[in-house]
Design an enzyme around this catalytic site. Structure first.
Site, PDB file in Angstrom:
ATOM      1  N   THR A   4      -8.008  -1.900   2.601  1.00 26.86           N
ATOM      2  CA  THR A   4      -7.431  -2.824   1.618  1.00 26.86           C
ATOM      3  C   THR A   4      -7.082  -4.175   2.236  1.00 26.86           C
ATOM      4  O   THR A   4      -7.493  -5.229   1.731  1.00 26.86           O
ATOM      5  CB  THR A   4      -6.146  -2.180   1.037  1.00 26.86           C
ATOM      6  OG1 THR A   4      -6.477  -0.853   0.632  1.00 26.86           O
ATOM      7  CG2 THR A   4      -5.609  -2.943  -0.125  1.00 26.86           C
ATOM      8  N   LYS A  57       3.428  -2.012  11.866  1.00 30.42           N
ATOM      9  CA  LYS A  57       4.857  -1.959  12.249  1.00 30.42           C
ATOM     10  C   LYS A  57       5.178  -0.740  13.093  1.00 30.42           C
ATOM     11  O   LYS A  57       6.046  -0.778  13.962  1.00 30.42           O
ATOM     12  CB  LYS A  57       5.750  -1.990  11.003  1.00 30.42           C
ATOM     13  CG  LYS A  57       5.435  -0.895   9.988  1.00 30.42           C
ATOM     14  CD  LYS A  57       4.739  -1.445   8.792  1.00 30.42           C
ATOM     15  CE  LYS A  57       4.033  -0.364   8.004  1.00 30.42           C
ATOM     16  NZ  LYS A  57       3.506  -0.791   6.745  1.00 30.42           N
ATOM     17  N   GLU A  84       2.844 -11.079  11.843  1.00 29.00           N
ATOM     18  CA  GLU A  84       3.583 -11.491  10.645  1.00 29.00           C
ATOM     19  C   GLU A  84       3.534 -10.437   9.531  1.00 29.00           C
ATOM     20  O   GLU A  84       4.506 -10.214   8.815  1.00 29.00           O
ATOM     21  CB  GLU A  84       3.023 -12.824  10.131  1.00 29.00           C
ATOM     22  CG  GLU A  84       3.808 -13.441   8.999  1.00 29.00           C
ATOM     23  CD  GLU A  84       5.253 -13.739   9.385  1.00 29.00           C
ATOM     24  OE1 GLU A  84       5.490 -14.620  10.207  1.00 29.00           O
ATOM     25  OE2 GLU A  84       6.159 -13.056   8.850  1.00 29.00           O
ATOM     26  N   ASP A 102       9.513   3.855   7.573  1.00 30.03           N
ATOM     27  CA  ASP A 102       8.814   2.563   7.471  1.00 30.03           C
ATOM     28  C   ASP A 102       9.832   1.411   7.521  1.00 30.03           C
ATOM     29  O   ASP A 102       9.634   0.420   8.234  1.00 30.03           O
ATOM     30  CB  ASP A 102       8.001   2.525   6.163  1.00 30.03           C
ATOM     31  CG  ASP A 102       7.243   1.230   5.994  1.00 30.03           C
ATOM     32  OD1 ASP A 102       6.217   1.057   6.673  1.00 30.03           O
ATOM     33  OD2 ASP A 102       7.685   0.375   5.203  1.00 30.03           O
ATOM     34  N   LYS A 138      10.288  -1.568  10.536  1.00 33.30           N
ATOM     35  CA  LYS A 138      10.367  -3.011  10.273  1.00 33.30           C
ATOM     36  C   LYS A 138      11.692  -3.585  10.776  1.00 33.30           C
ATOM     37  O   LYS A 138      11.735  -4.679  11.346  1.00 33.30           O
ATOM     38  CB  LYS A 138      10.191  -3.268   8.773  1.00 33.30           C
ATOM     39  CG  LYS A 138       8.787  -2.899   8.285  1.00 33.30           C
ATOM     40  CD  LYS A 138       8.703  -2.843   6.777  1.00 33.30           C
ATOM     41  CE  LYS A 138       7.300  -2.482   6.309  1.00 33.30           C
ATOM     42  NZ  LYS A 138       7.237  -2.144   4.885  1.00 33.30           N
TER      43      LYS A 138
HETATM   44  N1  HSE Z   1       4.290   1.229   2.482  1.00 35.37           N
HETATM   45  C1  HSE Z   1       4.804  -0.066   2.750  1.00 35.37           C
HETATM   46  C2  HSE Z   1       5.779  -0.424   1.661  1.00 35.37           C
HETATM   47  C3  HSE Z   1       3.667  -1.051   2.804  1.00 35.37           C
HETATM   48  O1  HSE Z   1       5.855   0.294   0.660  1.00 35.37           O
HETATM   49  O2  HSE Z   1       6.498  -1.390   1.794  1.00 35.37           O
HETATM   50  C4  HSE Z   1       3.991  -2.335   3.477  1.00 35.37           C
HETATM   51  O3  HSE Z   1       4.439  -2.172   4.779  1.00 35.37           O
END
Ligand code: HSE
Length: 430
Positions: free
Chosen positions: A14, A101, A125, A197, A201
């Protein structure tokens, strides 16, 4: 000056296709900014995609060995082989762009030490906040500041789920299915819904902000898989609170508190109207005060926008042969900032006890809370939405208390025979 900059893309899913799309659509505009042409020279992807330019291969080593290629763009995600390919690319003298990340959070030191040793750059970024240019803003735009606080809605999938649970009053499972259908969940949604996730980040933002590697182990992480529509809506209807999965880091005299957890925020908080897949980040600097960023945190073109901005930045430096002369990330700043264990943090909390409805329960619960130093600001009892007629949900809001005391109290309360299920708790953030 080099007239043509060549890219090798590893992963043409994607985001990779989004990068090609933007490079094609905005070609002359982008090349004008760089002062040189940019071209995808090769792509590594087992699916053998159709390309506008360049060759396709099944082994990333072929791109790394290609002397024509200046920049490797890693878009495969995950820990391995992403880590190996980034390190190999740097050791082979390539500059690297990554949207990954997970690999950065886990191998921060190794990656930036390798970049520095080889005098090459790693730009990232797209790894935080999708299309929001927060990495460069924090690293460069806010460089004058000592950062005091970072707080963010950093995961589009969970924000989408919580928005749907709030607005449509649907349960977690149905909201997750909708998010997956909408296409921004990770391949393995556990990383999204369990807060990992977001933690990846947040670790990146903290490592940049405080020039020390903040590891995943430094972050106390809890996700949203146990959050119920009942709590979301009770907190909203009764107190005007909105539920958000927040990544937060705060520097105090004690050190750095870093956490990822579902939190309740007031309806007037700047994050309250950040809905669906949108992300927001608030950064407090000692000179600038509060700065807030808002935008799409997931999706093809937002993520590709961030990758292409890295391509432009890096290509400009490659063109004039300055890339890597100075590092992008300074690691190992000598001042070691201590990580504060979450038990030592302070905050206000929403608590929901599921208790048998009989005389004395409330006084037993409040007695334990008081002995553990948990001061109650208000108490509500409501009939259960379902289940036994003898049961009751007791909701309490606390004053600012020490988290460790609350944990001690809840261990005792949850062991009482009158308590029917584990007490629900959410931090209330201002
Ligand atoms: N799975 C991640 C989200 C995608 O939902 O934010 C972007 O890092």
């Amino acid at each position: 000056m080099k007239k043509s900059i060549k890219l090798g893309l590893v992963g043409y899913g994607t985001v990779g296709q989004g990068v090609a799309k933007i490079l094609r659509k905005n070609k002359s505009y982008i090349e004008h900014k760089i002062g040189a042409s940019v071209e995808i020279a090769g792509v590594c992807d087992l699916r053998k995609p159709r390309l506008d330019s360049g060759y396709c291969c099944a082994d990333y080593k072929q791109l790394i060995a290609d002397p024509e290629i200046d920049i490797i763009v890693e878009l495969i995600g995950g820990y391995e082989p992403a880590r190996s390919l980034i390190l190999e690319a740097l050791n082979a003298g390539k500059n690297v762009i990554t949207a990954n990340k997970a690999v950065l959070a886990k191998y921060w030191d190794e990656i930036f030490k390798t970049a520095s040793k080889n005098q090459r750059l790693v730009y990232f970024e797209a790894s935080v906040g999708g299309g929001i240019p927060v990495v460069q803003a924090l690293n460069e735009g806010l460089a004058a500041n000592q950062i005091q606080k970072i707080s963010g809605i950093l995961n589009g999938t969970t924000n989408y789920i919580l928005t749907e649970m709030t607005k449509q009053k649907i349960d977690f499972k149905s909201a997750l299915a909708k998010a997956q259908k909408a296409g921004f969940a990770e391949a393995n949604p556990t990383f999204d819904i369990e807060g990992i996730d977001t933690a990846h980040k947040l670790a990146i933002l903290c490592s940049l902000a405080w020039s020390r590697w903040v590891k995943l182990d430094d972050i106390s992480i809890s996700g949203i898989s146990k959050v119920t529509a009942e709590d979301i809506n009770f907190a909203k209807d009764e107190f005007g609170y909105v539920m958000k999965l927040l990544g937060s880091a705060k520097l105090s005299k004690q050190g750095l508190e870093v956490s990822v957890e579902p939190c309740l925020i007031s309806g007037s908080h700047p994050f309250a109207n950040v809905e669906q897949e949108y992300n927001a980040v608030l950064i407090r600097g000692d000179a600038v005060g509060d700065v807030m960023f808002y935008g799409k945190g997931a999706g093809q073109l937002p993520a590709a926008s961030a990758v292409v901005s890295d391509i432009i930045d890096l290509a400009k430096q490659v063109a004039v042969d300055t890339a890597g002369k100075l590092p992008y990330v300074k690691y190992g700043f000598s001042k070691r900032i201590k990580i504060v264990p979450q038990e030592q943090s302070y905050g206000c909390f929403y608590l929901r006890f599921s208790a048998i409805d009989k005389p004395g329960v409330l006084s037993t619960v409040s007695g334990i809370l008081s002995r553990c130093g948990v001061s109650i600001a208000s108490v509500y009892q409501k009939e259960p939405l379902s289940g036994s007629r003898r049961g009751a949900s007791i909701v309490m809001l606390t004053h600012r208390i020490k988290y460790g005391g609350l944990l001690r109290a809840l261990r005792q309360i949850d062991a009482l025979p009158v308590i029917k299920s584990k007490t629900v708790k959410f931090r209330i953030k201002d």
